[in-house]
Design an enzyme around this catalytic site. Structure first.
Site, PDB file in Angstrom:
ATOM      1  N   CYS A 135      51.819  34.956 -21.384  1.00 24.51           N
ATOM      2  CA  CYS A 135      51.318  33.829 -20.594  1.00 24.51           C
ATOM      3  C   CYS A 135      51.727  32.511 -21.241  1.00 24.51           C
ATOM      4  CB  CYS A 135      49.802  33.903 -20.470  1.00 24.51           C
ATOM      5  SG  CYS A 135      49.105  32.556 -19.475  1.00 24.51           S
ATOM      6  N   CYS A 186      45.714  28.811 -24.409  1.00 22.46           N
ATOM      7  CA  CYS A 186      44.285  28.994 -24.628  1.00 22.46           C
ATOM      8  C   CYS A 186      44.033  29.590 -26.017  1.00 22.46           C
ATOM      9  CB  CYS A 186      43.704  29.901 -23.553  1.00 22.46           C
ATOM     10  SG  CYS A 186      44.078  29.368 -21.864  1.00 22.46           S
ATOM     11  N   CYS A 209      42.860  33.333 -26.468  1.00 21.61           N
ATOM     12  CA  CYS A 209      43.465  34.410 -25.683  1.00 21.61           C
ATOM     13  C   CYS A 209      44.639  35.091 -26.392  1.00 21.61           C
ATOM     14  CB  CYS A 209      43.931  33.870 -24.336  1.00 21.61           C
ATOM     15  SG  CYS A 209      44.555  35.175 -23.248  1.00 21.61           S
ATOM     16  N   CYS A 228      38.034  44.339 -10.596  1.00 21.98           N
ATOM     17  CA  CYS A 228      38.614  43.035 -10.918  1.00 21.98           C
ATOM     18  C   CYS A 228      39.982  43.241 -11.564  1.00 21.98           C
ATOM     19  CB  CYS A 228      37.706  42.275 -11.880  1.00 21.98           C
ATOM     20  SG  CYS A 228      35.988  42.146 -11.318  1.00 21.98           S
ATOM     21  N   CYS A 257      38.223  41.574  -6.811  1.00 23.12           N
ATOM     22  CA  CYS A 257      38.305  40.263  -7.447  1.00 23.12           C
ATOM     23  C   CYS A 257      39.618  40.197  -8.215  1.00 23.12           C
ATOM     24  CB  CYS A 257      37.126  40.062  -8.398  1.00 23.12           C
ATOM     25  SG  CYS A 257      37.129  38.487  -9.311  1.00 23.12           S
ATOM     26  N   CYS A 271      33.966  33.334  -8.785  1.00 19.82           N
ATOM     27  CA  CYS A 271      33.521  33.942 -10.031  1.00 19.82           C
ATOM     28  C   CYS A 271      33.976  33.002 -11.133  1.00 19.82           C
ATOM     29  CB  CYS A 271      34.134  35.336 -10.195  1.00 19.82           C
ATOM     30  SG  CYS A 271      33.716  36.134 -11.762  1.00 19.82           S
ATOM     31  N   ARG A 316      26.730  37.403 -15.162  1.00 23.09           N
ATOM     32  CA  ARG A 316      27.364  38.609 -15.676  1.00 23.09           C
ATOM     33  C   ARG A 316      27.514  38.576 -17.195  1.00 23.09           C
ATOM     34  NH1 ARG A 316      31.989  38.899 -12.608  1.00 23.09           N
ATOM     35  NH2 ARG A 316      30.741  40.053 -11.098  1.00 23.09           N
TER      36      ARG A 316
END
Length: 321
Positions: A58, A62, A65, A103, A135, A195, A267
């Protein structure tokens, strides 16, 4: 004393939210539990399964991550986008294990039109045909892409804020807070549930935590689900040395999310495997009513399915096999 008699609000201030977070813990949990029972069946705990359909590489930076291409020292095998048929077969397996929502996450900065996006749309259609909620989290969207997902039957789009607007720049430099809010607005306009949550334990202050919740509670309507993640400090990422989140800190976040967003599914998400069944039960008492269910969350470990079945059996919320 805050007036909680009119509990569906979108005008919370950061000061009000921080005051909730700092209440004596038993008072905070008691208030949250009362509101939770007013709006939800306390025995209804949604089980959502999460699958990484495209892993690593990616371009976002971040700090938390392991899938970021910026973090060269992370040990992670990159994987191309999965075949739709295989994804749907894994969704069926998750359903048989008790999951109600499936998801799917792809490590993209943004969605690009073409074969890969078309394959994701096929995945959504396949999951919905199983009778499961679907999702996805795919990065940034354009309005027509959000509409295409809605037309395919997508239930919800996950796009977390991660932290407060004030602390955000300490964690992410390749995407702005406004970028995140725009994608969420496109999903809402297309009729897709939101979400959207965040992560604690990244070095933020309690004021930052309050600010993040204030942004979420400022949506009108509120997000349909709010994941509360406890940082998993992955070796090789800039946050690898962070201390584990304490259970009572997570409990305060769950309770405050429940008070400020009474109808939302709150959640328990990343980091749940670090907490005992008793600690998670306190979170359910305080208003959590959804978990990620399965052995792996994208690329990080999760509480095992067997352990979860034991916990839910003890709570009287056993998922149907």
């Amino acid at each position: 004393m805050l007036d909680l008699t009119q509990d569906i609000r979108s005008d919370w201030t950061v000061d009000e939210v921080e005051a909730l977070l700092r209440l004596p813990l038993l008072e905070l949990v008691g208030r949250a539990s009362e509101i939770h029972r007013r709006h939800h069946d306390p025995e209804d705990i949604q089980k959502a399964s999460l699958l990484s359909i495209k892993t690593g590489g990616c371009p976002e930076d971040c700090a938390y991550c392991p899938q970021s291409a910026h973090h060269k020292e992370v040990e992670l095998d990159r994987e191309k986008l999965m075949n739709p048929g295989h994804v749907v077969s894994l969704a069926k397996r998750a359903q048989q294990a008790g999951a109600e929502r499936f998801c799917m996450g792809a490590a993209w900065r943004q969605v690009r039109d073409g074969e890969e996006f078309d394959n994701v749309l096929d995945m959504v259609r396949g999951v919905r045909k199983l009778g499961m909620e679907a999702c996805v989290t795919l990065g940034m969207l354009k309005p027509h892409q959000a509409q295409a997902l809605a037309d395919a039957g997508l239930t919800a789009y996950n796009h977390n804020l991660d932290t407060s607007p004030e602390f955000y720049g300490e964690i992410i430099g390749t995407r702005t807070y406004r970028d995140r809010l725009e994608t969420l607005s496109y999903c809402r306009d297309a009729g897709i549930d939101l979400c959207c949550g965040g992560i604690i334990g990244m070095g933020e202050s309690w004021r930052d935590r309050a600010s993040m919740l204030q942004v979420l509670a400022g949506f009108d309507p509120h997000p349909e689900s709010v994941p509360i993640n406890a940082l998993i400090a992955i070796p090789g990422t800039p946050l690898e040395g962070r201390d584990k989140v304490q259970a009572f800190d997570l409990l305060r976040m769950v309770a405050t999310a429940r008070i400020t967003m009474p109808k939302t599914r709150v959640r328990l998400s990343a980091g749940r495997s670090d907490f005992s069944a008793a600690e998670q039960a306190l979170c359910f008492l305080a208003g959590a009513n959804s978990v990620f269910y399965g052995d792996v969350l994208l690329t990080a470990p999760n509480a095992g399915t067997g352990d979860d079945r034991d916990m839910f059996a003890a709570l009287g919320a056993l998922p149907e096999a």
